[in-house]
Design a protein around this motif. Structure first.
Motif, PDB file in Angstrom:
ATOM      1  N   ARG A 373       2.839  11.258  -8.304  1.00  0.00           N
ATOM      2  CA  ARG A 373       1.421  11.530  -8.543  1.00  0.00           C
ATOM      3  C   ARG A 373       0.591  10.250  -8.622  1.00  0.00           C
ATOM      4  O   ARG A 373      -0.630  10.283  -8.451  1.00  0.00           O
ATOM      5  CB  ARG A 373       1.257  12.327  -9.845  1.00  0.00           C
ATOM      6  CG  ARG A 373       1.895  13.703  -9.789  1.00  0.00           C
ATOM      7  CD  ARG A 373       1.809  14.400 -11.141  1.00  0.00           C
ATOM      8  NE  ARG A 373       0.434  14.571 -11.589  1.00  0.00           N
ATOM      9  CZ  ARG A 373      -0.337  15.571 -11.243  1.00  0.00           C
ATOM     10  NH1 ARG A 373       0.117  16.499 -10.407  1.00  0.00           N
ATOM     11  NH2 ARG A 373      -1.572  15.678 -11.698  1.00  0.00           N
ATOM     12  N   ARG A 376      -1.177   6.329  -4.082  1.00  0.00           N
ATOM     13  CA  ARG A 376      -2.415   6.595  -3.352  1.00  0.00           C
ATOM     14  C   ARG A 376      -2.070   7.347  -2.056  1.00  0.00           C
ATOM     15  O   ARG A 376      -0.935   7.311  -1.582  1.00  0.00           O
ATOM     16  CB  ARG A 376      -3.134   5.288  -3.003  1.00  0.00           C
ATOM     17  CG  ARG A 376      -3.307   4.349  -4.187  1.00  0.00           C
ATOM     18  CD  ARG A 376      -4.367   4.835  -5.130  1.00  0.00           C
ATOM     19  NE  ARG A 376      -4.521   3.941  -6.285  1.00  0.00           N
ATOM     20  CZ  ARG A 376      -5.455   4.057  -7.210  1.00  0.00           C
ATOM     21  NH1 ARG A 376      -6.337   5.050  -7.112  1.00  0.00           N
ATOM     22  NH2 ARG A 376      -5.536   3.231  -8.214  1.00  0.00           N
ATOM     23  N   VAL A 377      -3.043   8.042  -1.488  1.00  0.00           N
ATOM     24  CA  VAL A 377      -2.805   8.812  -0.272  1.00  0.00           C
ATOM     25  C   VAL A 377      -2.246   7.932   0.839  1.00  0.00           C
ATOM     26  O   VAL A 377      -1.230   8.253   1.469  1.00  0.00           O
ATOM     27  CB  VAL A 377      -4.112   9.498   0.200  1.00  0.00           C
ATOM     28  CG1 VAL A 377      -3.950  10.084   1.602  1.00  0.00           C
ATOM     29  CG2 VAL A 377      -4.529  10.592  -0.771  1.00  0.00           C
ATOM     30  N   ALA A 380       1.317   6.910   0.252  1.00  0.00           N
ATOM     31  CA  ALA A 380       2.275   7.994   0.470  1.00  0.00           C
ATOM     32  C   ALA A 380       2.573   8.160   1.960  1.00  0.00           C
ATOM     33  O   ALA A 380       3.711   8.483   2.343  1.00  0.00           O
ATOM     34  CB  ALA A 380       1.723   9.302  -0.098  1.00  0.00           C
ATOM     35  N   VAL A 416      -2.400  10.761  -5.588  1.00  0.00           N
ATOM     36  CA  VAL A 416      -1.900  12.064  -5.137  1.00  0.00           C
ATOM     37  C   VAL A 416      -2.111  13.119  -6.216  1.00  0.00           C
ATOM     38  O   VAL A 416      -2.425  14.278  -5.916  1.00  0.00           O
ATOM     39  CB  VAL A 416      -0.402  11.959  -4.766  1.00  0.00           C
ATOM     40  CG1 VAL A 416       0.196  13.337  -4.516  1.00  0.00           C
ATOM     41  CG2 VAL A 416      -0.230  11.074  -3.534  1.00  0.00           C
ATOM     42  N   LEU A 419      -5.364  15.214  -6.003  1.00  0.00           N
ATOM     43  CA  LEU A 419      -5.668  15.993  -4.812  1.00  0.00           C
ATOM     44  C   LEU A 419      -5.618  17.490  -5.103  1.00  0.00           C
ATOM     45  O   LEU A 419      -4.852  17.944  -5.962  1.00  0.00           O
ATOM     46  CB  LEU A 419      -4.676  15.671  -3.685  1.00  0.00           C
ATOM     47  CG  LEU A 419      -4.641  14.232  -3.167  1.00  0.00           C
ATOM     48  CD1 LEU A 419      -3.580  14.100  -2.078  1.00  0.00           C
ATOM     49  CD2 LEU A 419      -6.007  13.807  -2.633  1.00  0.00           C
ATOM     50  N   ARG A 424      -3.137  18.331  -0.648  1.00  0.00           N
ATOM     51  CA  ARG A 424      -1.707  18.005  -0.696  1.00  0.00           C
ATOM     52  C   ARG A 424      -0.980  18.582   0.517  1.00  0.00           C
ATOM     53  O   ARG A 424      -0.041  17.981   1.034  1.00  0.00           O
ATOM     54  CB  ARG A 424      -1.078  18.534  -1.992  1.00  0.00           C
ATOM     55  CG  ARG A 424      -1.446  17.714  -3.214  1.00  0.00           C
ATOM     56  CD  ARG A 424      -0.488  17.962  -4.362  1.00  0.00           C
ATOM     57  NE  ARG A 424      -0.510  19.346  -4.809  1.00  0.00           N
ATOM     58  CZ  ARG A 424      -1.352  19.816  -5.720  1.00  0.00           C
ATOM     59  NH1 ARG A 424      -2.249  19.019  -6.266  1.00  0.00           N
ATOM     60  NH2 ARG A 424      -1.309  21.079  -6.082  1.00  0.00           N
ATOM     61  N   LEU A 427      -1.616  16.291   3.341  1.00  0.00           N
ATOM     62  CA  LEU A 427      -0.808  15.079   3.188  1.00  0.00           C
ATOM     63  C   LEU A 427       0.642  15.335   3.583  1.00  0.00           C
ATOM     64  O   LEU A 427       1.291  14.488   4.218  1.00  0.00           O
ATOM     65  CB  LEU A 427      -0.888  14.589   1.740  1.00  0.00           C
ATOM     66  CG  LEU A 427      -0.115  13.315   1.390  1.00  0.00           C
ATOM     67  CD1 LEU A 427      -0.559  12.147   2.267  1.00  0.00           C
ATOM     68  CD2 LEU A 427      -0.279  12.967  -0.085  1.00  0.00           C
ATOM     69  N   GLN A 428       1.143  16.514   3.245  1.00  0.00           N
ATOM     70  CA  GLN A 428       2.518  16.863   3.617  1.00  0.00           C
ATOM     71  C   GLN A 428       2.678  16.891   5.140  1.00  0.00           C
ATOM     72  O   GLN A 428       3.662  16.368   5.689  1.00  0.00           O
ATOM     73  CB  GLN A 428       2.866  18.220   3.013  1.00  0.00           C
ATOM     74  CG  GLN A 428       4.337  18.627   3.202  1.00  0.00           C
ATOM     75  CD  GLN A 428       4.587  20.036   2.741  1.00  0.00           C
ATOM     76  OE1 GLN A 428       3.677  20.867   2.742  1.00  0.00           O
ATOM     77  NE2 GLN A 428       5.820  20.332   2.340  1.00  0.00           N
TER      78      GLN A 428
END
Length: 605
Positions: A373, A376-377, A380, A416, A419, A424, A427-428
């Motif tokens: 968590r 940062r985006v 990740a 993260v 979000l 999320r 992002l996945q």
């Protein structure tokens, strides 16, 4: 002239320092069917909550017609967890009353697959508390649709519905007289149901005539006029417009702005995918073998989902997989994924899966993978890879791909943990694509994604060379990203559907129609049994009322006899005789009513 049901005047709403709505004015009239679209977080749900007076506006005014009957489906239901489905949906109606109501039968069959609610342990008498969020949402939707309203407001009604359920809901809403305002990311549903669109963007609401296809046409024209402001979005919108105009003409209604302008917009836009080029590149990355299944059986516990399945997923194949819930769509992908991870060592219950040596599989499951968590985006994404090869000499940095998926420069530095669910999910998908797979399994990839993000994902997949299998209830996404549709119809077989989702729905309707006559005798027998065997409680109540009536009839007989005696005694007192005669007539009327009721109860007891 259509009656105005809701009027919104100069409404504003601010959260923190951000204005979600700024001076918005609009109205809903009788017969309107309005779809609300926009990016996640831009204020769609806030708009409809204010419109329904579930949330106050900071500025402006919302006016409802004085006798407005309003039904609202929010993202969080207010069902009583201790109540049964019967209590919440049907209320106090007796079985013969609701079963004789065509609307109630249609809603229960359309949303639950049958009047006995298959899939729920005790049918209508199932207690709501232990049920999943998706099951509760269907119950709340059924509760709303059974009632009569002038205006229905729905927030993501297609969530947790399968392809059949969505198709039924679209037909049901088209047939209703109620006005409709609906927030959904399901573009096929918008096209089928809506006659107007509201596009929520940066505090404003832009109105368009027509369904989703017409909205795409009109927005592309508007953005062509303002080309300097929205270059990237214009390009994506033009690409989708080209697909709608060329690839799926049957889905579109006649555009409500100049057709010449639409055709001019797409004159130089190529097809979304160069299939031949992608196939050549996929062959070079994958070789001849991807997945070969020979006489395979797939099980889930003791249940056999697929048997004697022989099928080949080849290089560059783009497959949409549809089917009834529980037929084995996800189980099939899991079996292939396990075989790929074990390099062919782990095999299904029977048969054999051969995995190509060069396969690099990425599997997007329905569960969102947990990430640190505090990352940062951008961090990740860069954890996986800093640059991604898009083929034909093109590559993209992690930051550029983040931007393509709606993560602006500022958003890329968001932790993260901060979000939303949809972010999320985005992002996945990003992390999967950054790993440069050559085979993609996407299980419900459209969950929690807004329309703009879906369009961007479709654009990325257009140029992605590899084999693709998509499970989705979003038929627009399936038709847009895949070339063939396969179906699991619940008979343990995998079938190719040359006409796609339309053919799947036709086959399902035929299957249900064929099953109906076979089920009719059993249903008739059950109905007769219910009619013969009234509950013990009803019988006891009937007998108790009979005894009460009999006691009252005895008292009335005594009172009538007494009145006759008194009338004889006062035969010369005309005023007294008239008074006693009035009382006698009242008792006679009461006795006749009680005798009629006694006869009714005597038949039932």
């Amino acid at each position: 002239m259509a009656t105005n049901l809701v009027n919104v005047e100069s409404v504003g709403k601010v959260y923190g320092t951000r204005a979600l709505l700024d001076g918005v004015s609009l109205g809903v009239n009788e017969g309107d069917r309005i779809g609300v679209v926009g990016r996640n977080g831009d204020g769609k749900t806030t708009l409809i909550r204010i419109l329904a007076k579930l949330e106050p506006a900071d500025d402006g005014r919302v006016t409802h017609a004085g006798d407005l009957r309003l039904g609202v489906l929010t993202q969080h239901d207010s069902l009583d967890p201790e109540a049964t489905i019967r209590h919440e949906v049907i209320g106090d109606l007796a079985d013969h009353e609701w079963a004789g109501n065509a609307k109630i039968r249609d809603v229960l069959t359309g949303l639950f697959g049958g009047l006995d609610l298959p899939g729920f342990p005790q049918g209508l008498d199932t207690v709501i508390g232990p049920l999943s969020g998706g099951e509760r949402r269907r119950i709340a939707l059924a509760q709303l649709l059974i009632a009569e309203q002038d205006l229905i407001v729905l927030d993501e009604p297609t969530n947790h519905l399968d392809v059949e359920g969505i198709s039924w809901l679209a037909g049901h809403l088209r047939a209703r007289r109620s006005a409709l305002v609906v927030v959904t990311h399901d573009r096929w549903f918008l096209d089928q149901v809506c006659t107007r669109m509201w596009d929520v963007q940066r505090g404003a609401v832009h109105e368009y005539e027509g369904g989703y296809s017409d909205y795409v046409f009109a927005r592309a024209e508007r953005e062509r006029i303002a080309a300097g402001e929205e270059a990237k979005r214009q390009n994506l919108m033009r690409k989708e417009l080209a697909w709608l105009r060329r690839g799926a003409p049957a889905r579109t209604s006649k555009p409500r702005f100049r057709i010449e302008a639409a055709n001019a917009l797409i004159a130089d836009v190529p097809a979304p995918r160069d299939s031949a080029e992608l196939m050549r590149f996929a062959n070079s990355r994958l070789g001849k073998t991807v997945f070969d299944l020979e006489d395979v059986t797939v099980t889930a516990g003791p249940k056999v989902l697929l048997k004697h399945l022989t099928w080949q997923l080849g290089p560059g194949d783009r497959i949409g997989l549809v089917g009834v819930n529980g037929a084995g769509k996800t189980s099939l992908l899991r079996a292939l994924s396990e075989a790929a991870r074990s390099e062919g060592e782990q095999q299904p219950a029977a048969g054999r899966v051969t995995v190509g040596k060069t396969v690099r599989l990425a599997y997007l499951s329905q569960e969102v993978a947990e990430l640190d968590r505090n990352l940062r985006v951008l961090e990740a994404v860069e954890q996986v890879r800093q640059r991604v090869d898009l083929g034909k000499g093109r590559e993209m940095t992690a930051s550029q791909l983040c931007e393509k998926f709606g993560f602006t420069k500022e958003k890329q530095w968001t932790p993260v943990g901060d979000l939303s669910g949809g972010e999320r999910r985005r992002l996945q998908i990003l992390r999967l694509l950054m790993d440069e797979p050559n085979v993609l399994f996407l299980d419900e990839p459209t969950n929690d994604l807004d329309i703009e993000t879906l369009t961007q994902l479709e654009d990325v997949l257009d140029s992605w060379p590899g084999s693709l299998v998509v499970i989705s209830h979003d038929r627009y996404f399936i038709e847009r990203t895949t070339d063939r549709v396969l179906a699991l119809l619940g008979d343990a077989a995998l079938r190719m559907l040359p006409r796609g989702v339309d053919e799947y729905l036709e086959r399902r309707q035929r299957a249900l129609a064929e099953a109906a006559p076979a089920a009719a005798p059993a249903k008739q027998k059950a109905d007769e049994q219910v009619a013969r065997q009234r509950s013990a409680a009803e019988q006891r109540a009937a007998k108790k009322e009979l005894q009460k009536i009999e006691r009252r009839l005895d008292r009335i007989s005594e009172q009538e006899s007494d009145l006759h005696t008194r009338i004889a005694e006062h035969a010369t007192d005309f005023a007294k005789v008239a008074e006693l005669d009035t009382r006698l007539r009242e008792l006679t009327g009461e006795r006749e009513d009680l005798e009629t009721r006694w006869l009714e109860l005597a038949d039932d007891a």
